[in-house]
Structures are given as C-alpha cells and as structure tokens.
Motif scaffolding. Structure first.
Motif, PDB file in Angstrom:
ATOM      1  N   ASN A 259      50.760  53.486  58.715  1.00 44.52           N
ATOM      2  CA  ASN A 259      52.036  53.224  57.692  1.00 44.52           C
ATOM      3  C   ASN A 259      51.174  53.401  56.328  1.00 44.52           C
ATOM      4  O   ASN A 259      50.519  52.728  55.835  1.00 44.52           O
ATOM      5  CB  ASN A 259      52.631  51.975  57.650  1.00 44.52           C
ATOM      6  CG  ASN A 259      53.638  51.728  56.619  1.00 44.52           C
ATOM      7  OD1 ASN A 259      53.877  52.318  55.478  1.00 44.52           O
ATOM      8  ND2 ASN A 259      54.752  50.968  56.891  1.00 44.52           N
ATOM      9  N   PRO A 260      51.550  54.367  55.329  1.00 43.02           N
ATOM     10  CA  PRO A 260      50.753  54.637  54.148  1.00 43.02           C
ATOM     11  C   PRO A 260      50.900  53.578  53.074  1.00 43.02           C
ATOM     12  O   PRO A 260      50.496  53.413  52.280  1.00 43.02           O
ATOM     13  CB  PRO A 260      51.170  56.179  53.795  1.00 43.02           C
ATOM     14  CG  PRO A 260      52.499  56.150  54.263  1.00 43.02           C
ATOM     15  CD  PRO A 260      52.450  55.605  55.593  1.00 43.02           C
ATOM     16  N   HIS A 261      51.998  52.837  53.244  1.00 45.46           N
ATOM     17  CA  HIS A 261      52.523  51.906  52.185  1.00 45.46           C
ATOM     18  C   HIS A 261      52.230  50.433  52.782  1.00 45.46           C
ATOM     19  O   HIS A 261      52.410  49.517  51.978  1.00 45.46           O
ATOM     20  CB  HIS A 261      54.074  51.895  51.984  1.00 45.46           C
ATOM     21  CG  HIS A 261      54.498  53.293  51.669  1.00 45.46           C
ATOM     22  ND1 HIS A 261      54.210  53.833  50.204  1.00 45.46           N
ATOM     23  CD2 HIS A 261      55.187  54.245  52.182  1.00 45.46           C
ATOM     24  CE1 HIS A 261      54.819  54.947  50.385  1.00 45.46           C
ATOM     25  NE2 HIS A 261      55.481  55.192  51.299  1.00 45.46           N
ATOM     26  N   LEU A 262      51.649  50.298  53.827  1.00 46.16           N
ATOM     27  CA  LEU A 262      51.502  48.852  54.573  1.00 46.16           C
ATOM     28  C   LEU A 262      50.477  48.184  53.666  1.00 46.16           C
ATOM     29  O   LEU A 262      50.760  46.931  53.203  1.00 46.16           O
ATOM     30  CB  LEU A 262      50.795  49.052  55.818  1.00 46.16           C
ATOM     31  CG  LEU A 262      50.665  47.815  56.401  1.00 46.16           C
ATOM     32  CD1 LEU A 262      51.957  47.164  56.608  1.00 46.16           C
ATOM     33  CD2 LEU A 262      49.978  47.936  57.931  1.00 46.16           C
ATOM     34  N   GLU A 263      49.503  48.576  53.146  1.00 53.09           N
ATOM     35  CA  GLU A 263      48.305  48.041  52.715  1.00 53.09           C
ATOM     36  C   GLU A 263      48.965  47.339  51.236  1.00 53.09           C
ATOM     37  O   GLU A 263      48.727  46.181  50.735  1.00 53.09           O
ATOM     38  CB  GLU A 263      46.973  48.677  52.278  1.00 53.09           C
ATOM     39  CG  GLU A 263      46.086  47.731  51.396  1.00 53.09           C
ATOM     40  CD  GLU A 263      44.517  48.391  51.633  1.00 53.09           C
ATOM     41  OE1 GLU A 263      43.553  47.752  51.192  1.00 53.09           O
ATOM     42  OE2 GLU A 263      44.687  49.547  52.279  1.00 53.09           O
ATOM     43  N   GLU A 264      49.669  48.472  50.548  1.00 54.03           N
ATOM     44  CA  GLU A 264      50.344  48.087  49.054  1.00 54.03           C
ATOM     45  C   GLU A 264      51.312  46.989  49.149  1.00 54.03           C
ATOM     46  O   GLU A 264      51.398  46.099  48.450  1.00 54.03           O
ATOM     47  CB  GLU A 264      50.739  49.264  48.657  1.00 54.03           C
ATOM     48  CG  GLU A 264      51.387  49.132  47.185  1.00 54.03           C
ATOM     49  CD  GLU A 264      51.863  50.456  46.509  1.00 54.03           C
ATOM     50  OE1 GLU A 264      52.772  50.138  45.428  1.00 54.03           O
ATOM     51  OE2 GLU A 264      51.582  51.502  47.037  1.00 54.03           O
ATOM     52  N   ASP A 265      52.118  47.168  50.334  1.00 50.47           N
ATOM     53  CA  ASP A 265      53.176  46.117  50.453  1.00 50.47           C
ATOM     54  C   ASP A 265      52.698  44.615  50.702  1.00 50.47           C
ATOM     55  O   ASP A 265      53.194  43.890  50.055  1.00 50.47           O
ATOM     56  CB  ASP A 265      54.149  46.621  51.462  1.00 50.47           C
ATOM     57  CG  ASP A 265      54.829  47.947  51.109  1.00 50.47           C
ATOM     58  OD1 ASP A 265      55.001  48.250  49.943  1.00 50.47           O
ATOM     59  OD2 ASP A 265      55.412  48.513  52.208  1.00 50.47           O
ATOM     60  N   LEU A 266      51.778  44.528  51.386  1.00 50.07           N
ATOM     61  CA  LEU A 266      50.980  43.462  52.011  1.00 50.07           C
ATOM     62  C   LEU A 266      50.283  42.616  50.708  1.00 50.07           C
ATOM     63  O   LEU A 266      50.512  41.484  50.632  1.00 50.07           O
ATOM     64  CB  LEU A 266      50.161  43.489  53.094  1.00 50.07           C
ATOM     65  CG  LEU A 266      50.761  43.865  54.402  1.00 50.07           C
ATOM     66  CD1 LEU A 266      49.809  44.228  55.612  1.00 50.07           C
ATOM     67  CD2 LEU A 266      51.417  42.586  54.967  1.00 50.07           C
TER      68      LEU A 266
ATOM     69  N   ASN B 239      50.119  38.436  47.466  1.00 55.28           N
ATOM     70  CA  ASN B 239      49.475  38.312  46.226  1.00 55.28           C
ATOM     71  C   ASN B 239      47.889  38.040  46.309  1.00 55.28           C
ATOM     72  O   ASN B 239      47.477  37.093  45.724  1.00 55.28           O
ATOM     73  CB  ASN B 239      50.173  37.090  45.139  1.00 55.28           C
ATOM     74  CG  ASN B 239      49.793  37.007  43.895  1.00 55.28           C
ATOM     75  OD1 ASN B 239      49.710  38.138  43.390  1.00 55.28           O
ATOM     76  ND2 ASN B 239      49.937  35.936  43.250  1.00 55.28           N
ATOM     77  N   CYS B 240      47.248  38.909  46.929  1.00 58.55           N
ATOM     78  CA  CYS B 240      45.848  38.845  47.101  1.00 58.55           C
ATOM     79  C   CYS B 240      45.262  40.199  47.616  1.00 58.55           C
ATOM     80  O   CYS B 240      45.990  41.229  47.963  1.00 58.55           O
ATOM     81  CB  CYS B 240      45.498  37.671  48.088  1.00 58.55           C
ATOM     82  SG  CYS B 240      45.844  38.194  49.802  1.00 58.55           S
ATOM     83  N   GLN B 241      44.095  40.376  47.740  1.00 56.29           N
ATOM     84  CA  GLN B 241      43.331  41.334  48.174  1.00 56.29           C
ATOM     85  C   GLN B 241      43.455  41.544  49.690  1.00 56.29           C
ATOM     86  O   GLN B 241      43.371  40.397  50.333  1.00 56.29           O
ATOM     87  CB  GLN B 241      41.944  41.668  47.847  1.00 56.29           C
ATOM     88  CG  GLN B 241      41.592  41.773  46.311  1.00 56.29           C
ATOM     89  CD  GLN B 241      40.160  41.982  46.035  1.00 56.29           C
ATOM     90  OE1 GLN B 241      39.489  40.833  45.676  1.00 56.29           O
ATOM     91  NE2 GLN B 241      39.744  43.056  45.847  1.00 56.29           N
ATOM     92  N   ILE B 242      43.654  42.921  50.211  1.00 56.10           N
ATOM     93  CA  ILE B 242      43.996  42.949  51.654  1.00 56.10           C
ATOM     94  C   ILE B 242      42.851  43.820  52.228  1.00 56.10           C
ATOM     95  O   ILE B 242      42.540  45.083  51.663  1.00 56.10           O
ATOM     96  CB  ILE B 242      45.265  43.556  51.795  1.00 56.10           C
ATOM     97  CG1 ILE B 242      46.230  42.487  51.455  1.00 56.10           C
ATOM     98  CG2 ILE B 242      45.545  43.744  53.373  1.00 56.10           C
ATOM     99  CD1 ILE B 242      46.282  41.160  52.071  1.00 56.10           C
ATOM    100  N   ARG B 243      42.435  43.620  53.580  1.00 58.26           N
ATOM    101  CA  ARG B 243      41.515  44.473  54.301  1.00 58.26           C
ATOM    102  C   ARG B 243      42.228  44.455  55.600  1.00 58.26           C
ATOM    103  O   ARG B 243      42.272  43.416  56.250  1.00 58.26           O
ATOM    104  CB  ARG B 243      40.042  43.928  54.004  1.00 58.26           C
ATOM    105  CG  ARG B 243      39.162  44.774  54.908  1.00 58.26           C
ATOM    106  CD  ARG B 243      37.603  44.064  54.824  1.00 58.26           C
ATOM    107  NE  ARG B 243      36.793  44.726  56.010  1.00 58.26           N
ATOM    108  CZ  ARG B 243      36.629  44.124  57.138  1.00 58.26           C
ATOM    109  NH1 ARG B 243      37.441  43.257  57.631  1.00 58.26           N
ATOM    110  NH2 ARG B 243      35.711  44.994  57.900  1.00 58.26           N
ATOM    111  N   LEU B 244      42.541  45.569  56.020  1.00 50.70           N
ATOM    112  CA  LEU B 244      43.252  45.917  57.275  1.00 50.70           C
ATOM    113  C   LEU B 244      42.171  45.985  58.186  1.00 50.70           C
ATOM    114  O   LEU B 244      41.047  46.865  58.015  1.00 50.70           O
ATOM    115  CB  LEU B 244      44.109  47.163  57.310  1.00 50.70           C
ATOM    116  CG  LEU B 244      45.387  46.810  56.188  1.00 50.70           C
ATOM    117  CD1 LEU B 244      46.043  47.947  56.266  1.00 50.70           C
ATOM    118  CD2 LEU B 244      46.137  45.550  56.524  1.00 50.70           C
TER     119      LEU B 244
END
Length: 564
Positions: free
Chosen positions: A110-117, A122-127
C-alpha cells in the motif's frame, strides 16, 4: 498481503528479473481468469516460495525481512498503537528505537501506508516484513477482535464522536478547537492534495458505526483511501466545514458551501455538501479545478463534423441548443465551451446556474438561491429585461423554466441549456412531457447534443485482443466492420493504479433539427420515429460513437456498453 495490489506485485517481480516474464504473465493471466490470490498461484506454480517473495518485497520498500517475529510483545510496546489503528491498518508494533517505531505490516505494498501511520501515530515509522499470517495472529493476540473503544484510544486525544451523549454535549468552542488541531489540519490538507493530484472529481467523507471511510472518484470510479480512526470523523468533518465557512455546530440540517484552495500554483475550488446521517455527517466535495478545466470546444474530443455543427448552431441569432446526458457527463463543460466561442465584446452573455462551477470573464453568472426565491425561472424572467444576446440556463427542470426559455428564443435570444435524458431525441420528448407544445419546440430547438464520458484505456498497459462473436453481438457490430482491427483492454499497471484505465473521453450524438424532423415533432411522432428520422439524416447514435472509440483503441467494450 498482496491481494489488493496484484499489479504492483507483478511489476515488482518483473523488475527483479528473477522469474521468467512469460511464466509470470501466464500466472497473472490465470489469476485474472479465476480470481483468488495471485500470491497463492505463484506459490502453487513453484515459481517462488513465500520467504523469497517476502524478502523481495522487503528489498523493494527498503526494509528488513523478519524471519521469526517475537512470540510475545512487551505491553509497553503494544500500548504505543491503539487497537483501532492496529486492526484498521493491519499492523503490529514490535519495538521502538529512540523516536522510531517499528511495525510489522500486512499490506506493505500500500503506497500510502507509511504516511498514514506516521500521521495517525504522530511519530517516525519503520515498516518491517514478516509472514502475514503471523502478523495477523499477533494482532489478534494483543488487540483481540472486540468492539473498538474509541474513547480509550491512547493515540487520539479526542472525545468519542460516535458516543451520542458525549457528542451532544460538545460546545461549538470544543468542536472548533478539535478542528483546529495541527494533525487534523495536516491530514485534511494531505487528503485534499492527494485527491486533486490524482485528478479526482469528488471526495467523499463517510462516517459509519465502526469506521470512517474516505473515498474519491477518479475517471468516474470510486477509490478508497486507507481509513483513519473512527474517532477522527467529527474533527475532520468540522475542519472541512470551517474551511467552507459553514456552521460547525449545526449537525441536524444539510449545508452547502465552497472552499477555495491554492495547490501547486493552481486555483482549485471545492463545492461542499453536508448530509446528516444516523452515524454523523456525510460530506462530499466536488473538485472544480480552474486550471485543468478544458473550456475550449476544440479540446473536448468532439468528432470534426460534430464540432463544426455545434459551432455553426451556437452562432445563430436565436433558438435553443440543448446538451443532454446524466449527471457527471460533462454537460456544463460543453456549455461553457460554447459560451467561450460567443464571449465577444459585442455580445451580452448571462447565465443562471446551480451552482456556478467556473467563473468566466465577460459572462454575468448568477447562482440560483431557492431559499431566497431566486429560481431558474425567476432569474431567466429577469434576464429578459437585461438586454442579453445569449442566455445560458444551467438546467431546465420544470414547465415554467422551459416556457420562459422558449419565449426567450422566440423573441430573438439564443438559449443554451441542459436536460437529463438518455439520448438526443429524448430531450424533445421530455419537454413535451413537461407540457411544452410541439409546435413551439419545432420553432425554437435548433439542435441537441447527447454526451457521455467513458474511461480511456491506459496507454501504458493497453493490450490488443480479437473479440469473439458474443462480444460483437453485444455491440450489434458485424465482424466485417472490424476490417481486421483488434479491440484493446488494459491489464493494469502502476500508471493506472491497476484499473486498466487512465483518463476519460467523450462520446457524442449530435441531432440537428432539420425541416423534416421539425414536421415529425409537430405531428406528435413517437420517440422511435424521431430516432429513425435522425438516423436517416445522418445522426450517429451514442452506441455508434462508442464503437468508433473501441475501434480506435481508446476505450473498451465494457465502458461503451455501460454508458451507451
């Protein structure tokens, strides 16, 4: 893990060059024919196993493959993500390093997943990548499958909007404060910007009992975004109402308004409509992009003979020109393009619309206001005292408006208007059904243009095929007409988001009111007789126009059958 993004997975594997492209395409064709799971078909074919595929995906998104996720997750890590977000986004937190939260995710393509999460948490995300079955099991173990309790969501410090008692107790100041929070403002801006960049015509915000959907319409088809938490429905909708200067405390009655935005140097207007529902207010935004609107008749894609006919008709000193078709078929754009032709220094142009969609310099545009008593009929009656040369009526909805339009045409004005009918001849019958005398129509109507918008085949993944006899029979086209030319369809790619279509084109039916046609109208001819006479005089039906688009490789059989 990949069921919502099979085309992305196909392109990814083709780019890796680890599997024979013909073998990959054969499996993909089987997937298209049978449905089910593309990934499962790949595993069953022996072309790739699941760990290898997961490592390939991890490499593609610049992440790590976790072969053995931890069987238990510390409670303090689990608490960093609410049950709402974990279940709706299908993610599982497994660790935190400084300000970076690591999440195992099911829908990694999902190309929007990281941005949405990143916004929701409200923090940096690493999938990170892991066996999706294990990720789902961890989510169930740690968050369960019970009812989502929004008011206990630790990541969203907002009142529970789906609690009727609490929602009623909110003051206008409370709602305004919620709508003004920075994450809400940023999220709304991101949604609107993404929709506009994706060429959306409408954006839908839809609250339900357990979820809050956001969908937008591209090329006539609705696409769903990753849903935000249900508790964000009230502040997000309130933010939209603030932008439109609507009453944010009024949630019992429908409201309409307008939002003006500047995006990437472009001026964009959004027409907003709110509708109270059982689960909250539903909001729909109509995107009116001033810069992308093609208000030039030459750019609408009319066949050369139709364009020449329209240009000749609208330059006549009096009469009525009708554009007909369903909602969203581009009727208003066509009328605006006609006004542009007529918009000269020596002509007075007036229009009455519901609402005014695009502002045209040199045209006096009036929005209807039924609450204040300004209807189409009343505005049109006033127009005749304003010494106009050309009058545009956004839509003829009743006998009174139709009657005044006829009078305007008979007294030396040229009138452009729209109707909702299935074809060109149907416009005549609709006006007769409203109560207009046939001889008056025969004296005033100069031409009718019926139109539809069909989706255009994506040029990046367009594939030729030979239609079978069943398909030709659906179109009522003999094989001899093809002259060896193939039909085309899109197999889906990144350019078209897997749909096989990109953009839309118009198909048109232009009916000119000749003397013989007028005589039939006066005689009270049936709709079938009017169709037959129009065909004898060279009018090409919408279906014929659609077949031309198919043979030109511009659209598909499904689209033409659906819209003509």
């Amino acid at each position: 893990m990949f069921e919502g993004h099979p085309h992305i997975l196909l392109d990814l594997l083709l780019a890796q060059d680890a599997i024979s492209p013909p073998a990959l395409r054969a499996v993909f064709s089987a997937y298209q024919a049978t449905g089910g799971s593309f990934a499962k078909l790949l595993f069953d074919s022996g072309l790739i196993d699941q760990p290898t595929l997961l490592r390939t995906v991890a490499k593609h998104i610049g992440s790590d493959y976790v072969d053995r996720p931890p069987a238990t997750i510390p409670a303090e890590i689990v608490a960093l993500v609410s049950a709402t977000i974990a279940r709706s986004h299908q993610v599982m937190p497994v660790g935190k390093n400084g300000s970076v939260l690591t999440l195992l995710a099911v829908e990694l393509l999902n190309p929007h997943l990281e941005e949405d999460l990143a916004f929701a948490l409200n923090c940096q995300i690493r999938l990170a990548v892991a066996d999706p079955a294990i990720v789902r099991r961890l989510i169930q173990q740690n968050y369960g499958e019970g009812k989502i309790l929004e008011k206990n969501d630790p990541t969203i410090p907002l009142p529970a909007p789906d609690d009727p008692v609490e929602a009623r107790e909110l003051t206008e100041a409370d709602i305004e404060k919620m709508a003004g929070q920075t994450p809400i403002i940023r999220f709304v801006n991101q949604v609107l910007a993404q929709a506009i960049r994706d060429r959306a015509s409408d954006v839908h915000f839809e609250p339900f009992a357990q979820e809050f959907k956001i969908r937008y319409r591209v090329d006539g088809t609705l696409c769903e975004m990753t849903p935000p938490a249900r508790s964000l429905a009230l502040p997000i909708i309130s933010r939209l109402k603030v932008l439109a200067n609507l009453n944010i405390a009024e949630r019992r009655l429908p409201q309409d308004g307008r939002i003006s935005l500047a995006l990437d140097g472009r001026s964009v207007d959004l027409r907003i409509s709110t509708l109270p529902t059982q689960c909250g207010e539903s909001v729909v935004l109509r995107v009116l992009d001033q810069s992308s609107a093609q208000l030039d008749l030459a750019q609408l894609g009319l066949p050369a003979d139709v364009q020449a006919g329209v240009e000749e008709i609208v330059r006549r000193p009096n009469g009525i020109f009708i554009v007909t078709g369903p909602t969203g078929s581009g009727k208003t754009t066509t009328l605006y393009s006609c006004l542009k032709i007529l918009n000269t220094v020596d002509s007075k142009l007036l229009s009455v619309e519901d609402p005014v969609e695009y502002e045209i310099e040199g045209v006096m545009q009036v929005p209807v206001n039924p609450a204040a008593g300004l209807t189409f009929a009343r505005a049109l009656r006033t127009f005749l005292r304003q010494d106009p040369d050309v009058v545009m009526v956004g839509e003829i909805r009743d006998f009174e408006t139709a009657q005044i339009a006829i009078q305007a045409a008979l007294t030396g004005h040229f009138v452009l208007t729209t109707l909702h009918t299935n074809d060109a001849a149907g416009a005549i019958m609709r006006l007769i059904d409203m109560g207009i005398e046939p001889f008056l129509l025969a004296s005033t109507v100069e031409a009718v243009l019926a139109q539809r918008l069909v989706r255009r085949v994506c040029p990046a993944c367009r594939t030729a095929f030979e239609p079978d006899d069943t398909l030709l029979a659906q179109l009522h086209v003999p094989r001899s007409v093809l002259e060896g030319r193939p039909f085309y369809r899109g197999i889906g790619c990144d350019d078209c988001r897997g749909s096989g279509y990109k953009g839309r084109l118009g198909i048109f039916e232009f009916l000119r009111a000749t003397e013989s046609f007028r005589e039939l109208v006066v005689q009270g001819a049936s709709l079938v007789q009017l169709h037959q006479q129009a065909a004898r005089e060279g009018t090409k039906s919408l279906r014929e126009a659609g077949v031309r688009a198919i043979l030109a490789g511009e659209s598909t059989v499904d689209e033409v059958i659906r819209y003509s």
